[in-house]
Every structure is written in structure tokens, then in C-alpha cells.
Design a protein around this motif. Structure first.
Motif, PDB file in Angstrom:
ATOM      1  N   ARG A 158       0.834  -1.206   0.000  1.00 32.77           N
ATOM      2  CA  ARG A 158       0.000   0.000   0.000  1.00 32.77           C
ATOM      3  C   ARG A 158       0.866   1.253   0.000  1.00 32.77           C
ATOM      4  NH1 ARG A 158      -4.745  -0.016   4.279  1.00 32.77           N
ATOM      5  NH2 ARG A 158      -5.061   1.970   3.142  1.00 32.77           N
ATOM      6  N   LEU A 159       2.002   1.184   0.736  1.00 34.22           N
ATOM      7  CA  LEU A 159       2.918   2.322   0.746  1.00 34.22           C
ATOM      8  C   LEU A 159       3.463   2.576  -0.654  1.00 34.22           C
ATOM      9  CD1 LEU A 159       4.392   4.494   2.355  1.00 34.22           C
ATOM     10  CD2 LEU A 159       6.169   2.804   2.891  1.00 34.22           C
ATOM     11  N   ALA A 160       3.774   1.483  -1.351  1.00 34.88           N
ATOM     12  CA  ALA A 160       4.264   1.652  -2.722  1.00 34.88           C
ATOM     13  C   ALA A 160       3.185   2.291  -3.602  1.00 34.88           C
ATOM     14  CB  ALA A 160       4.695   0.309  -3.276  1.00 34.88           C
ATOM     15  N   GLU A 161       1.933   1.813  -3.408  1.00 34.58           N
ATOM     16  CA  GLU A 161       0.850   2.407  -4.189  1.00 34.58           C
ATOM     17  C   GLU A 161       0.681   3.881  -3.837  1.00 34.58           C
ATOM     18  OE1 GLU A 161      -2.528   0.074  -3.266  1.00 34.58           O
ATOM     19  OE2 GLU A 161      -1.836  -1.724  -4.348  1.00 34.58           O
ATOM     20  N   THR A 162       0.790   4.189  -2.544  1.00 38.07           N
ATOM     21  CA  THR A 162       0.643   5.585  -2.101  1.00 38.07           C
ATOM     22  C   THR A 162       1.734   6.453  -2.697  1.00 38.07           C
ATOM     23  OG1 THR A 162      -0.347   4.808  -0.048  1.00 38.07           O
ATOM     24  CG2 THR A 162       0.476   7.063  -0.093  1.00 38.07           C
ATOM     25  N   GLU A 163       2.983   5.906  -2.661  1.00 38.15           N
ATOM     26  CA  GLU A 163       4.083   6.668  -3.239  1.00 38.15           C
ATOM     27  C   GLU A 163       3.841   6.918  -4.736  1.00 38.15           C
ATOM     28  OE1 GLU A 163       7.499   4.340  -2.317  1.00 38.15           O
ATOM     29  OE2 GLU A 163       7.744   5.170  -0.281  1.00 38.15           O
ATOM     30  N   ALA A 164       3.302   5.882  -5.423  1.00 35.72           N
ATOM     31  CA  ALA A 164       3.018   6.066  -6.855  1.00 35.72           C
ATOM     32  C   ALA A 164       1.928   7.116  -7.054  1.00 35.72           C
ATOM     33  CB  ALA A 164       2.598   4.734  -7.461  1.00 35.72           C
ATOM     34  N   ALA A 165       0.883   7.041  -6.181  1.00 36.39           N
ATOM     35  CA  ALA A 165      -0.188   8.026  -6.301  1.00 36.39           C
ATOM     36  C   ALA A 165       0.315   9.416  -5.970  1.00 36.39           C
ATOM     37  CB  ALA A 165      -1.324   7.644  -5.366  1.00 36.39           C
ATOM     38  N   LEU A 166       1.234   9.500  -4.950  1.00 32.78           N
ATOM     39  CA  LEU A 166       1.799  10.785  -4.583  1.00 32.78           C
ATOM     40  C   LEU A 166       2.593  11.379  -5.728  1.00 32.78           C
ATOM     41  CD1 LEU A 166       2.310  12.944  -2.435  1.00 32.78           C
ATOM     42  CD2 LEU A 166       4.240  11.561  -1.610  1.00 32.78           C
ATOM     43  N   GLU A 167       3.340  10.526  -6.385  1.00 29.29           N
ATOM     44  CA  GLU A 167       4.115  10.998  -7.530  1.00 29.29           C
ATOM     45  C   GLU A 167       3.180  11.488  -8.626  1.00 29.29           C
ATOM     46  OE1 GLU A 167       7.337  12.117  -9.680  1.00 29.29           O
ATOM     47  OE2 GLU A 167       7.208  11.481  -7.583  1.00 29.29           O
TER      48      GLU A 167
END
Length: 449
Positions: free
Chosen positions: A234-243
Motif C-alpha cells: 500500500r505504501l508503494a501504491e501511495t508513493e506512486a499516487a503521490l508521484e
């Protein structure tokens, strides 16, 4: 002299003993020969007796008794010469024997011995009578001794019976006490076995509970690991969404700001949930506390600073010996040959040990003085002074090696001070945790008193 029927002197040689000379008579005969021995010249002595001419009468009777008895029996001339000396020494007894009427009050053994040497008429009867009288006396004495011994044995037997009865009663009492104690121990043992069985059952129960807790802990760890992997995804997904939101922000799309903030809040809440799930303990140790250093108030002998003192100042030695449970090890000959090398070794040892005894009394520290004994031909005899342990190295072992063994034998952390000018010794004991001190420092301290 008594003459025979033919008019010639009768010296009694025709009479012959039909039995061995009684022991008592033989001893008196040897004594007569030994006493008369000294009045004869060397030429008058038989050849086999000349070697005893310079002996005293007592030693002559002890070592030449058999030889003199044989000479009296086989050498008539020697017996006559001894008889002449006997007549000069005891004329009354000799005249009485010649007259055939020995003194009634005389000792029968003396009469028989004189008759054997002088050989008057009837001397065999006198010797035989003396032997029989001695045998009767011996028999009476032996009978008396036997009766006394029998009486003593009877008394000892009665005492032994009484002691045996008392000992038997005591043993019976002890046996009964031992039986009661054994029964008590058996009861205690049965109780202890029951306690052991209950303890083993409780131990098995606790082991089962520990195994269940371990299984549950492993399950929780597996769940935490799964949750961690999920959160990482989920953190990876969040980082992708943040980017993506950053790119949208750069493009001026404000609607994406709201989505990014929402995702960021989700990540923070997930991280807090993970922290609660893992139940990590609070931090109690800081990285700086893991660095090895000396803290105030925890100094060892190696950490004592000179504090404005020279390396040769004896005050340094006083500081070291003031430490709790300090042990002073002294390389004996290294110190004495530094301080007073012209003195003999024995005086060097005595002077050093006397000074060390005073130092041990003043400081209260344990003191051991080591001397090199590898070259000694025999053990050194000396009484160690009070408060000082004196050791000599064994053959093949130097004093330096013995000092290193003493240092290695001490527990880590105990203050050990080694006095030696030998650089090799100082380096070796320093690696083992001891504090080296030069010999001149100890000499200055001892001269101060």
C-alpha cells in the motif's frame, strides 16, 4: 694344688662335661676370661684372641665371647693363665675350691664358673649342680611369671568382657537409633519422591503452555509479517499516487491535491496501526551508551593518572596499593640487584623480605615475593616474614614465567601490581591486565619506611 694318688698334681683335666655348659655359667666364664685378659702379654694370648687385646673388658666380652670360650675349652695353657689371674683376684674362692668346700653363701654360678676355669677335683659336679640350680631358678621364675601373666590375662579378659558388654549395649542403642532415623529418612524420601512427581507433572504442564505460547507468538509474527508486506504494498501504491499527484499539481489540477492528502492520511493511520500491532518496546538504550569508555568513579589500576607525579615517585605505588584487594607481586632478585647488588644473595633476600613485611603491614595489601630457583642445588631454608608470601620457581621454570602464572591466576578486575625492571615481564603482565611498576619505585618507597 690337689694331688692325685700317683703324687702328680690333679688339675681336673680327666673330668669331662657330658652336657653343654649352662648359659649362666658360660656368661660368668667369659667375664672371668675377659677380666683376666688384660693381665696377659700379647705373646701369652692364643693367636685367635690377639686381635682383641686392645678392647675394653666390656667390648671384649661382647665381641670375643665365643672365641674366649672356645680357647678356654681347648687351650689348657691359656685356661691355666686365666686361672692364675682368677686366683690373684679371688684367692678365698680359689682356695675353697681347691679344698673341695666352696663357700655356702657364694653365688652357685660364680662357683661353677671358677671351678670350670681352675678345674679342681669334682669341678664337673659343681658346674652340673650350678646348671641344675640355674634351671630350677629359671623354672621357678618362669612359673611365677606364668602365674602372674595368667592372672593379668584373667583380669584383662574380665575387663574385656565388661567392655564388650558395654560396647554391645552401646551398639544396640546406636542400631535402634539408626533404624528410627532410617525409617524417618524413608518417609522423607517417599514424600520427596511425591513432590518430585508433582513437580514433573507441573513442569510438563508449563512446557505445554510454553509451547502453546510459542506457537501463538509464531502465528502473530507471521500475521505481522503479512501485514507488513501488505502495508509495504500500500505504501508503494501511495508513493506512486503521490508521484502522480505531484505531476498533476504541476499541471495545475487541484483535484489531485485532495486525493494525495487522503492517501497520505491513510498511510499514517496504517503506520500507527502497525506500531500498535508489533507492540515494540520504548527505546531505553542510546547509541552513545554502547561505546566502551571509562566513566567517572569507575577507574581501574590501569586508568590511574600520574596526577602531576613522576613515574619514579613512590606515591604512585601508594595509590595502587590503596585500591581494594590489591595484590603486590615482586620480582625479588630484580629488585635486590637493582638496590644492593654487592650483598650476598642470602642477605639480599632477608633485607628485601623484612622491608616488604613492613609495607604489607602498612598498606594491608597482599604481597608475594618471587625468587628464581632454577639454579638452586638445594631448597632454601628461610622463614617467610609475616604478611609476605615467598615463592621460588621450580627447576626449569624462570621467575618471570612464575610471575606471569600468578598474574593469570588472578580474576579479571582485581588490582595486581608487578614490580620488575625487566621490560619483557612488564609488557607480558600488562597484556594480562596487571600494572607494571619499576623496581626503583619500590626501593624508594621502602627506603621511606
Amino acid at each position: 694344688m690337689v694331688e692325685s694318688a700317683g703324687g702328680e698334681p690333679d688339675d681336673g683335666t680327666a673330668e669331662v662335661l657330658d652336657r653343654p655348659l649352662p648359659d649362666g655359667v658360660r656368661r660368668r666364664v667369659v667375664q672371668i676370661a675377659s677380666d683376666g685378659f688384660g693381665g696377659l702379654t700379647l705373646a701369652e694370648l692364643p693367636a685367635q684372641l690377639r686381635q682383641y687385646a686392645r678392647f675394653t673388658p666390656t667390648r671384649r666380652a661382647k665381641f670375643a665371647g665365643n672365641a674366649m670360650a672356645a680357647a678356654l675349652d681347648g687351650d689348657t695353657l691359656f685356661r691355666q693363665r686365666i686361672g692364675e689371674r682368677l686366683r690373684e683376684a679371688q684367692p678365698e674362692l680359689a682356695n675353697a675350691l681347691d679344698a673341695g668346700s666352696p663357700p655356702p653363701a657364694a653365688d652357685p654360678l660364680d662357683v661353677a664358673a671358677a671351678a670350670y676355669v681352675l678345674r679342681p677335683t669334682g669341678w664337673v659336679k659343681l658346674v652340673t649342680a650350678a646348671g641344675e640350680e640355674a634351671q630350677r631358678a629359671d623354672a621357678e621364675r618362669a612359673d611365677e611369671e606364668t602365674r602372674a601373666e595368667l592372672e593379668r590375662l584373667r583380669e584383662e579378659l574380665a575387663a574385656a568382657r565388661g567392655q564388650t558388654r558395654a560396647e554391645t549395649e552401646r551398639l544396640r542403642t546406636e542400631l535402634e537409633s539408626a533404624r528410627r532415623e532410617a525409617e524417618s529418612m524413608h518417609r522423607k524420601l517417599r514424600g520427596a519422591l511425591s513432590d518430585v512427581k508433582r513437580g514433573e507433572a507441573a513442569l510438563r504442564k508449563v512446557a505445554g503452555e510454553i509451547e502453546a505460547v510459542r506457537s501463538e507468538g509464531q502465528a502473530q509474527v507471521s500475521a505481522a509479517e503479512s501485514e507488513t508486506r501488505r502495508l509495504k504494498a500500500r505504501l508503494a501504491e501511495t508513493e506512486a499516487a503521490l508521484e502522480a499527484s505531484r505531476r498533476a499539481a504541476r499541471e495545475g489540477r487541484s483535484v489531485e491535491d485532495m486525493r494525495v492528502r487522503l492517501l497520505l492520511d491513510t498511510v499514517l493511520e496504517s503506520a500507527q496501526g502497525l506500531r500498535r500491532e508489533l507492540a515494540l518496546p520504548p527505546v531505553s538504550v542510546r547509541p552513545a551508551e554502547t561505546v566502551d569508555a571509562v566513566e567517572p568513579g569507575r577507574m581501574s589500576p590501569k586508568d590511574i593518572a600520574a596526577r602531576a607525579l613522576s613515574e619514579n615517585d613512590p606515591a604512585i605505588l601508594d595509590q595502587l596499593l590503596a585500591l581494594p584487594q590489591a595484590h603486590l607481586v615482586v620480582d625479588g632478585y630484580n629488585v635486590t640487584k637493582t638496590g644492593y647488588p654487592t650483598m650476598p644473595l642470602e642477605k639480599q633476600r632477608l633485607r628485601l623480605l623484612g622491608s616488604l613485611s613492613q609495607l604489607a603491614l602498612q598498606s594491608g595489601a597482599e604481597v608475594t615475593c618471587v625468587f628464581d630457583g632454577a639454579e638452586l642445588a638445594a631448597p632454601v631454608l628461610l622463614a617467610p616474614p609475616r604478611g609476605v608470601r615467598v615463592l621460588f620457581s621450580k627447576p626449569g621454570v624462570t621467575a618471570d614465567e612464575l610471575i606471569r602464572q600468578l598474574v593469570r591466576a588472578e580474576p579479571p578486575g582485581r588490582p595486581v601490581v608487578v614490580v620488575s625492571t625487566d621490560r619483557e615481564v612488564a609488557d607480558g603482565i600488562a597484556k594480562a591486565g596487571a600494572r607494571p611498576v619499576a623496581s626503583v619505585v619500590l626501593l624508594k618507597r621502602l627506603s621511606r619506611g
